[in-house]
Design a protein around this motif. Structure first.
Motif, short mmCIF file in Angstrom:
data_model
loop_
_atom_site.label_atom_id
_atom_site.label_comp_id
_atom_site.label_asym_id
_atom_site.label_seq_id
_atom_site.Cartn_x
_atom_site.Cartn_y
_atom_site.Cartn_z
N ARG A 439 0.87 -1.18 0.00
CA ARG A 439 0.00 0.00 0.00
C ARG A 439 0.90 1.23 0.00
O ARG A 439 1.73 1.38 0.89
CB ARG A 439 -0.88 -0.02 1.24
N ASN B 224 -0.63 0.76 -7.71
CA ASN B 224 -2.05 1.07 -7.60
C ASN B 224 -2.51 1.82 -8.84
O ASN B 224 -1.82 2.72 -9.31
CB ASN B 224 -2.31 1.92 -6.36
N TYR B 225 -3.66 1.41 -9.36
CA TYR B 225 -4.14 1.97 -10.62
C TYR B 225 -5.62 2.34 -10.53
O TYR B 225 -6.38 1.71 -9.80
CB TYR B 225 -4.04 0.93 -11.74
N THR B 226 -5.99 3.32 -11.35
CA THR B 226 -7.40 3.53 -11.66
C THR B 226 -7.72 2.58 -12.81
O THR B 226 -6.97 2.55 -13.80
CB THR B 226 -7.65 4.98 -12.11
N GLY B 363 -4.30 5.07 -16.43
CA GLY B 363 -4.93 3.91 -15.80
C GLY B 363 -4.91 2.70 -16.71
O GLY B 363 -4.09 2.62 -17.63
N GLY B 405 -7.38 -6.71 -3.48
CA GLY B 405 -7.85 -5.54 -2.75
C GLY B 405 -8.70 -5.92 -1.56
O GLY B 405 -8.97 -7.09 -1.31
N THR B 409 -13.03 -1.15 0.83
CA THR B 409 -12.51 0.04 0.16
C THR B 409 -12.76 -0.03 -1.34
O THR B 409 -13.06 0.97 -1.97
CB THR B 409 -11.01 0.23 0.45
N THR B 410 -12.66 -1.26 -1.92
CA THR B 410 -12.80 -1.36 -3.37
C THR B 410 -14.24 -1.09 -3.81
O THR B 410 -14.47 -0.38 -4.79
CB THR B 410 -12.33 -2.74 -3.86
N ASN B 413 -14.80 2.40 -3.86
CA ASN B 413 -14.07 3.08 -4.92
C ASN B 413 -14.67 2.91 -6.31
O ASN B 413 -14.12 3.39 -7.28
CB ASN B 413 -12.62 2.56 -4.97
N ASP B 449 -11.59 3.41 -8.70
CA ASP B 449 -10.58 4.47 -8.60
C ASP B 449 -9.22 4.01 -8.11
O ASP B 449 -8.22 4.66 -8.39
CB ASP B 449 -11.11 5.63 -7.74
N SER B 450 -9.16 2.91 -7.37
CA SER B 450 -7.83 2.45 -6.95
C SER B 450 -7.86 0.96 -6.68
O SER B 450 -8.65 0.46 -5.90
CB SER B 450 -7.40 3.19 -5.68
N THR B 452 -5.00 -2.52 -6.34
CA THR B 452 -3.60 -2.96 -6.32
C THR B 452 -3.38 -4.03 -7.38
O THR B 452 -4.17 -4.98 -7.48
CB THR B 452 -3.24 -3.55 -4.95
#
Lengths: 440, 457
Positions: A439, B224-226, B363, B405, B409-410, B413, B449-450, B452
């Motif tokens: 992270r 980390n990517y969009t 992205g 992920g 959070t995912t 996102n 938006d994010s 891994t």
């Protein structure tokens, strides 16, 4: 079996009958309370035959002789020419695969063992919530063919799987062990389990970078599975194995010796004969870093001009049963141990990660040796001490590269489980630096 | 059959609950590995399972011959009585109405009536397309037809005689150059209708083309990517990342998880709606009754971003005091039914793919699911190929992509949801030692938006 074989031979040049009989008794405790006993006592049979030179196959979980032969003949009508032949009668190795005491365990015995484990965990930490399963299996395999081979053996298995729950109710620390006979979960095992659970209450993440990483046996299968993908006769026959033409070449570090060993006494997948009637044999795959061999079933051996190695099994990563056609699969896939204790590996690390379980072990470009694994249960090591649980991280690489850069191999072999089924044995594997996506 | 099963159900309903399933399934398969035909034929899976719930404890027994139904139920009842002596939190079944029903499938082209040779010919032609394409080293092309007749009876008076039928093909190609191999695969069909497997040459050609193109793609860099997920990968994402957690069997006896998954908790924006629906016909996870005789129905799991429902067996619904959903299924008679998704999907929103692309400066566009896994809060899954997105434009192809992920959070996102729902054509979901092919998933394109992505650089 004989009658089915004879019936098939009325219409076919050669034939093979496979029978599996499974008696399984699992007890399941959920959140500390006994929940269910879900038993099975079932059999299945599979017939393969060669008619007018073509291979036909059929399987069933019912003794329906006529139907099986008819369907196998139909399959042969459309099937392609069969180039392999069923193995002749040949001597079978002496292998201890069956333990009378394990076989005779009753439901009440398994419940008592489960309650004892849970009681000892509660004694150390009354706040840990655990789910626990104990399973006892007895499997009898019989194979007979028209070339004269006739073999049968029984295997016992005893497995203990459990996990503790995190404060959010997710799996915190998993524990799994399986052998060919009953074993005890020792007080040391339980202390270790409780210690890891407590350490997990300190959660941490790591930034993306390169770290020293130890894979324990619980995660090692995901790396070994990639070696298997290249060593399997399937990828040799298809021409996709990156190991083609490399026999006797050094492909990894000279400390690496990899063996398929069905002869291990009471091993989790020890056996006498494979599902195609080929006697079990120990096959050295990598000897001190040098590629030595591949694993074949009858079909892939014939296609590639090799000898079958007794690795034709009716299973894959997700299913096992008569309806699964034989393909090359490992018996006990064993990475031979080294001489460094896990404790000394940890002491050597300034800042690194111990990986105890992974997710995604079955996905990606396995044959090429590529891995990109989500760390399921992993611990942070700082200055030689385990300090917390690593969240949100992935570790990646290619086994043919990273096994040239191993730092040490552990001194203890432990069973390792791939997805649903026992896969083999591995020691802890210590890499000096692997790329980790964390992270940021 | 009804009489046989009901006679075997000797357990009086005053002592507890009991049921027996009996199935006759024919699995027809044809598989090419490269130019070799490695499998052609059929297997019969015939057998049953008896279950008993007595004093809050479960016993179950699987058996082959129907003649063993009665003794197997007695054995299950004996185990249940043993469990009942130890049980701390007794289980009970949610009440449902008694059902007596017969279900038959009626596809436009019934694969059960088509000759095996015709099925072989169908996928042989697809295999030939792949084998004749540049760079293709090997193929894995298979036909799978699972035709079941399932009987279910319980000691409450329910009896169901139900047909289920699933037919699909998997089309996979491996391209090779030197030591580099790359794989691309798709599925066709995924319903009871053989007609959907015909005339798919263009899609098969694309598989070969994309496998070859992957040889020139760059490995993705870790970080980390969009991302934009295509419907295939977004379907697997919602299955792995969220769906498994909505299966109540992990939650019913787990007060902490119950708290984490409290109905009413916000999981995403108001544009996020997640549904499970076995009655959504024409998809891999479609069925009428589950393996406990409960009729499948549409369940909103997330509505406008809020957790509103979960999937149940009668046991989990009983324990949690919620409505049954008809989601309890077993791989076959050798396994107990457990809570499983049917067809899970994200409902369409209002964003176009063009709008999503235009909103991304740097992205990835990710295409084609390649299997995944979950541990509850964390998930991971592979994707077959991707394209870099720079300043709203799709650029070079990238390969070797594995995502992972945190569920919470995912989902939060997910910033855009596309206009058109597309369902995957094949499932394949493993849980507790049971793989089930009758499992559907789908989604529109979604933007996250994010996320891994692992990798070697």
């Amino acid at each position: 079996m004989r009658a089915l074989l004879d019936k098939a031979l009325e219409h076919a040049e050669s034939a093979e009958v496979f029978v599996s009989e499974d008696a399984v008794t699992p007890v399941e405790f959920v959140n500390g309370s006994l929940k269910a006993v879900t038993e099975k006592d079932v059999y299945g049979l599979a017939l393969r035959l060669v008619a007018q030179g073509r291979l036909g196959m059929a399987a069933s979980t019912a003794w329906e002789r006529g139907g099986l032969v008819e369907r196998a003949l139909q399959s042969a009508r459309y099937g392609q020419p069969c180039r392999f032949s069923f193995p002749d009668r040949s001597p079978l190795p002496e292998v201890k695969t069956y333990d009378e005491k394990t076989s005779s365990l009753q439901v009440e015995d398994l419940i008592a063992r489960g309650e004892d484990i849970l009681r000892r965990i509660r004694a150390l930490d009354p706040d840990i919530n655990c789910t626990l399963g104990i399973e006892r299996r007895v499997r009898k395999i019989s194979v007979a063919n028209s070339a004269g081979q006739e073999a049968s053996y029984s295997r016992t298995n005893y497995a203990v799987g459990m996990w503790s729950l995190s404060p959010q109710g997710f799996i915190e620390v998993p524990f799994w062990r399986e052998e060919g006979a009953e074993f005890s979960v020792t007080d040391e095992d339980i202390e270790e389990f409780v210690r890891k659970h407590r350490l997990s209450q300190r959660r941490t993440s790591v930034p993306t970078g390169r770290y020293p990483v130890i894979f324990t046996a619980g995660a090692a299968w995901a790396l070994l599975l990639r070696f298997f993908a290249g060593i399997s006769g399937e990828s040799v026959a298809k021409g996709t194995s990156p190991l083609l033409g490399k026999v006797d070449e050094r492909i990894v570090d000279e400390r690496i010796t990899l063996v398929d060993d069905p002869l291990r006494p009471l091993g989790l997948r020890s056996l006498v004969v494979d599902d195609e009637g080929v006697p079990a044999q120990r096959t050295v795959l990598i000897d001190r870093g040098h590629l030595k061999g591949f694993l074949f079933d009858l079909r892939t051996a014939t296609e590639t001009g090799a000898e079958p190695t007794g690795n034709g099994f009716r299973r894959n990563l997700f299913s096992e049963g008569v309806e699964v056609e034989p393909t090359p699969q490992p018996s006990n896939f064993v990475l031979e141990p080294g001489d460094v204790s896990l404790r000394d590996m940890i002491k050597d690390i300034k800042r690194g990660i111990i990986v105890e379980s992974v997710m995604g072990g079955h996905t990606g470009n396995l044959v090429a040796g590529e891995f990109s694994l989500h760390i399921g249960t992993g611990f942070l090591v700082e200055k030689g001490e385990v300090t917390g649980k690593v969240m949100d991280a992935m570790v990646a690489g290619n086994v043919y590269e990273v096994f040239n850069r191993i730092e040490a191999l552990g001194d203890t072999l432990e069973p390792t489980l791939a997805i649903f089924y026992g896969f083999g044995y591995a020691p802890a594997i210590y890499f000096k630096d692997l790329p980790v996506a964390g992270r940021d | 059959m009804r009489e046989i099963l009901q006679r075997a159900l000797s357990l009086d309903s005053s002592e507890g609950y009991a049921d027996i399933r009996y199935e006759e399934t024919t699995i027809t398969s044809v598989r090419y590995s490269g130019k070799e035909l490695v499998d052609i034929g059929s297997s019969r899976v015939v057998g049953g399972q008896a279950r008993a719930l007595i004093g809050g404890g479960w016993g179950a027994m699987s058996f082959n011959e129907i003649e063993r139904a009665a003794e197997s139920l007695e054995r299950a009842a004996r185990s249940a009585r043993v469990v009942a002596r130890h049980v701390k939190e007794p289980d009970k079944m949610a009440p449902v109405e008694t059902v007596v029903d017969t279900v038959r499938v009626n596809p436009s082209e019934d694969p059960r009536l088509v000759d095996l040779e015709e099925k072989r010919q169908l996928i042989w032609e697809y295999n030939q397309i792949l084998l004749g394409s540049p760079h293709i080293q090997s193929t894995d092309v298979s036909y799978l037809e699972i035709a079941s007749r399932k009987y279910f009876a319980n000691n409450e008076g329910t009896f169901i005689d139900q047909e289920q039928l699933l037919v699909f093909a998997r089309i996979g190609a491996v391209a090779r150059r030197g030591d580099l191999t790359q794989r691309r695969f798709i599925a066709l069909g995924g319903t009871d209708d053989l007609a959907l497997l015909r005339g798919r040459e263009e899609e098969v050609e694309a598989v070969a083309r994309e496998a070859g193109a992957l040889l020139d793609a760059e490995p993705v860099e870790a970080g980390n990517y969009t991302v934009i997920l295509d419907p295939s990968s977004a379907g697997v994402f919602v299955h792995e990342a969220f769906g498994h957690l909505s299966e109540s069997d992990n939650l019913a006896d787990n007060p902490r998880l119950k708290e984490t998954m409290k109905l009413g908790r916000r999981f995403g924006g108001p544009h996020l709606n997640i549904v499970d629906d076995p009655s959504f016909s024409g998809h891999p996870g479609s069925y009428v009754y589950d393996d406990e005789g409960v009729r499948g129905r549409k369940t909103y799991l997330v509505r406008e971003g809020i957790l509103t429902g979960r999937l149940h067996s009668r046991q989990t619904a009983g324990k949690l005091g919620e409505e049954v959903t008809g989601n309890c299924r077993a791989k076959d008679f050798t396994h107990p039914p457990i809570v499983r998704m049917s067809n899970i999907f994200i409902e369409p929103g209002d964003a176009s793919l063009e709008e999503m692309m235009a909103s991304i400066d740097d992205g990835l566009l990710l295409i084609g699911a390649a299997g995944g896994q979950t541990s509850g809060e964390m998930f991971t899954f592979g994707v077959q190929l991707g394209y870099r997105i720079k300043k709203g434009k799709s650029e070079a192809m990238v390969r070797d992509i594995v995502l992972s992920g945190n569920l919470f959070t995912t989902l939060a996102n997910i910033s855009m949801v596309g206009e058109e729902l597309i369902m995957n054509r094949a499932g394949g979901c493993g849980k507790k030692g049971q793989i089930i092919y009758a499992s559907g998933s789908g989604s529109p394109y979604i933007k996250i938006d994010s996320l891994t992505i692992g990798g070697r650089k």
